[in-house]
Write an enzyme that holds these catalytic residues in place. Structure first.
Site, PDB file in Angstrom:
ATOM      1  N   TYR A  39      41.323 -32.014 -37.812  1.00  0.00           N
ATOM      2  CA  TYR A  39      41.757 -30.615 -37.707  1.00  0.00           C
ATOM      3  C   TYR A  39      40.704 -29.673 -38.292  1.00  0.00           C
ATOM      4  CZ  TYR A  39      44.502 -26.495 -39.197  1.00  0.00           C
ATOM      5  OH  TYR A  39      44.958 -25.229 -39.444  1.00  0.00           O
ATOM      6  N   ASP A  73      48.322 -36.309 -44.775  1.00  0.00           N
ATOM      7  CA  ASP A  73      48.944 -35.109 -44.228  1.00  0.00           C
ATOM      8  C   ASP A  73      49.952 -35.577 -43.170  1.00  0.00           C
ATOM      9  OD1 ASP A  73      49.589 -32.852 -42.664  1.00  0.00           O
ATOM     10  OD2 ASP A  73      47.739 -31.853 -43.268  1.00  0.00           O
ATOM     11  N   ILE A 128      52.350 -33.702 -41.660  1.00  0.00           N
ATOM     12  CA  ILE A 128      52.962 -32.467 -41.195  1.00  0.00           C
ATOM     13  C   ILE A 128      53.680 -32.627 -39.850  1.00  0.00           C
ATOM     14  CG2 ILE A 128      50.881 -31.644 -40.058  1.00  0.00           C
ATOM     15  CD1 ILE A 128      51.539 -28.843 -40.986  1.00  0.00           C
ATOM     16  N   LYS A 139      55.477 -27.216 -38.302  1.00  0.00           N
ATOM     17  CA  LYS A 139      55.296 -27.881 -37.016  1.00  0.00           C
ATOM     18  C   LYS A 139      56.572 -28.518 -36.495  1.00  0.00           C
ATOM     19  CE  LYS A 139      50.990 -26.763 -37.386  1.00  0.00           C
ATOM     20  NZ  LYS A 139      50.447 -25.636 -36.601  1.00  0.00           N
TER      21      LYS A 139
END
Length: 487
Positions: free
Chosen positions: A150, A235, A237, A276
């Site tokens: 990302y 992460d 998410i 998200k």
């Protein structure tokens, strides 16, 4: 004047360390200048560079209407007004931390337990990542990150903390899976260059790949971290956005059941957010969950710089604590994400465009390597400019995700309604078919003998031409979008 102004500012204010000077953010700016609208601006740029989930917001809207007591701005919730309006403890509302811990267990299939006393608030996942960077590393030290990754990590982890990100090179030959060999290579390379590695940062599910890490890979990373005394930041998410098999495996599950007693839990940390899975980025709710007491203590002190509104905490405590609704939401969200993913990828298959097999997230890792003029990063950016300027789609080129193989693009498909999705697919199919026709024409001409194509020089009079000799020269005709891409 610019240099005099810079002298008055800090290096941070005068610099460009935020990372906005990349094609990833440039695509957003192109959309902002000319946003698509079905009625008001049907020729505008369609936003396919923003990983946002708009497919299930109606479910949350319905829940909020049915539970007015979740807001202090209603007659049903007004009795909580004084407590919530005055609350300012940066530990967070006890009911919020309890509900968040419960939900984190639920979204992971109850295969791991979460302690509400380890839940630390932050201003979105951006704040969570920066908090962990400050807690775990000093300026100049590094985290290893598997590619592609990302682009926002360069901002979140590095801009203010001055921590470095160094790539763990992954490749399409094994679907970009993380191998121990690649981790060792990145670690040794950093050490040979005098850079101290403090941790490994991964996204699971992966952004931009849309895939989930398997149990063996997570166990390998956790074991490597313990062996080399570095941290492992996961992460997660998109943990609640898994829509197909294989089932999601969290690092929390791995350290509880797969490698208990082998892995040092003080080295394991999770970043999470509701931006998200629920499509609530405007709520700015991020979570740091660490197994390290010192990190929890420090992160909680730092959370005073990015607290979540107590009204937001109250609303989410009520909603996340509704176990029945959460189960229904997660199931329906997964169904809708799967349907949208199939709609998009099947539309690409119609014109011979492939994607990496994905089972999670709000995007697809699209393979346009066959459309490149040549296999270079420059050629990828040329194609990207065509897609932005001519096709009017904001997709994100793989180079902005630090992918070393030109031709991959991340395409977000959960941030729009069905009608807009149809327009986007029509534009892609038309563009690909035109490209295929040009390519076929070039091959036919080449089969007749060496091709000589005259192109007008930029800025020249019509009588001034130069010749190109190439079997693929037709792809660079004056009508080809690839010519105008560099302009």
């Amino acid at each position: 004047m610019a240099s005099k102004s810079a002298e008055l500012l800090s290096r941070m204010a005068a610099g460009d360390g935020h990372g906005e000077n990349s094609s990833y953010f440039d695509g957003w700016k192109a959309y902002d200048k000319n946003p698509f609208h079905l009625q008001d601006n049907p020729d505008g740029v369609i936003q396919m560079g923003l990983a946002e989930n708009q497919l299930s917001l109606d479910l949350i809207e319905e829940w909020s209407k049915a539970h007015p007591e979740a807001s202090i701005c209603t007659a049903e919730g007004a009795s909580q007004f004084k407590r919530i309006a005055n609350f300012q403890d940066y530990h967070g509302l006890p009911e919020f931390r309890q509900a968040m811990a419960q939900f984190m267990g639920q979204v992971r299939g109850w295969k791991a337990r979460f302690d509400p006393d380890r839940v630390v608030m932050s201003g979105g996942a951006t704040g969570a990542q920066e908090t962990l960077a400050f807690c775990l590393a000093n300026p100049g030290e590094a985290f290893l990150v598997p590619t592609p990754y990302y682009p926002g990590f360069d901002r979140d982890c590095c801009w203010r903390s001055r921590v470095k990100l160094l790539p763990i090179e992954c490749h399409s030959s094994n679907d970009f899976k993380i191998t121990r060999e690649a981790v060792v290579s990145a670690y040794e390379s950093a050490r040979s260059n005098g850079v101290r590695v403090k941790g490994i940062l991964i996204t699971n599910p992966s952004n931009p790949l849309g895939t989930t890490a398997d149990r063996a890979t997570l166990a390998m990373l956790a074991t490597f971290a313990t062996e080399h005394r570095v941290h492992l930041i996961c992460d997660e998410i998109y943990a609640g956005s898994v829509f197909a098999k294989p089932e999601y495996v969290s690092i929390a599950e791995v350290i509880e059941h797969d490698v208990p007693g082998v892995v040092d839990r003080d080295l394991i940390h999770i970043a999470y957010s509701l931006s998200k899975d629920f499509g609530l980025p405007g709520f700015r709710v991020g979570i740091v969950y660490s197994y390290n007491d010192a990190v929890v203590s420090c992160a909680r002190k730092m959370s005073s710089f990015g607290l979540v509104s107590s009204q937001t905490q109250l609303f989410l405590a009520k909603m996340l604590g509704d176990e029945e609704f959460m189960a229904r939401f997660l199931g329906e969200s997964a169904r809708r994400l799967a349907a949208r993913h199939e709609l998009f990828t099947s539309g690409l298959r119609e014109v011979g465009i492939g994607c990496l097999g994905g089972n999670a997230g709000l995007f697809t890792w699209m393979d346009l390597r066959g459309m490149l003029r040549e296999k270079t990063a420059e050629a990828e950016l040329e194609l990207w400019r065509v897609i932005i300027r001519k096709v009017k789609l904001n997709v994100s080129p793989g180079t902005s995700f630090r992918c070393r193989e030109p031709g991959w693009f991340r395409v977000c498909h959960a941030n729009m309604d069905d009608e807009t999705m149809g327009v986007a697919l029509d534009r892609i199919r038309l563009f690909v078919r035109q490209h295929q026709q040009q390519k076929a024409k070039a091959r036919r001409w080449a089969a007749r003998g060496q091709l000589h194509l005259s192109l007008q020089r930029h800025g020249a009079m019509p009588s001034q031409y130069h010749a190109l000799s190439s079997p693929m020269a037709a792809l660079l005709s004056p009508q080809s979008p690839l010519v105008h891409a560099a302009s």
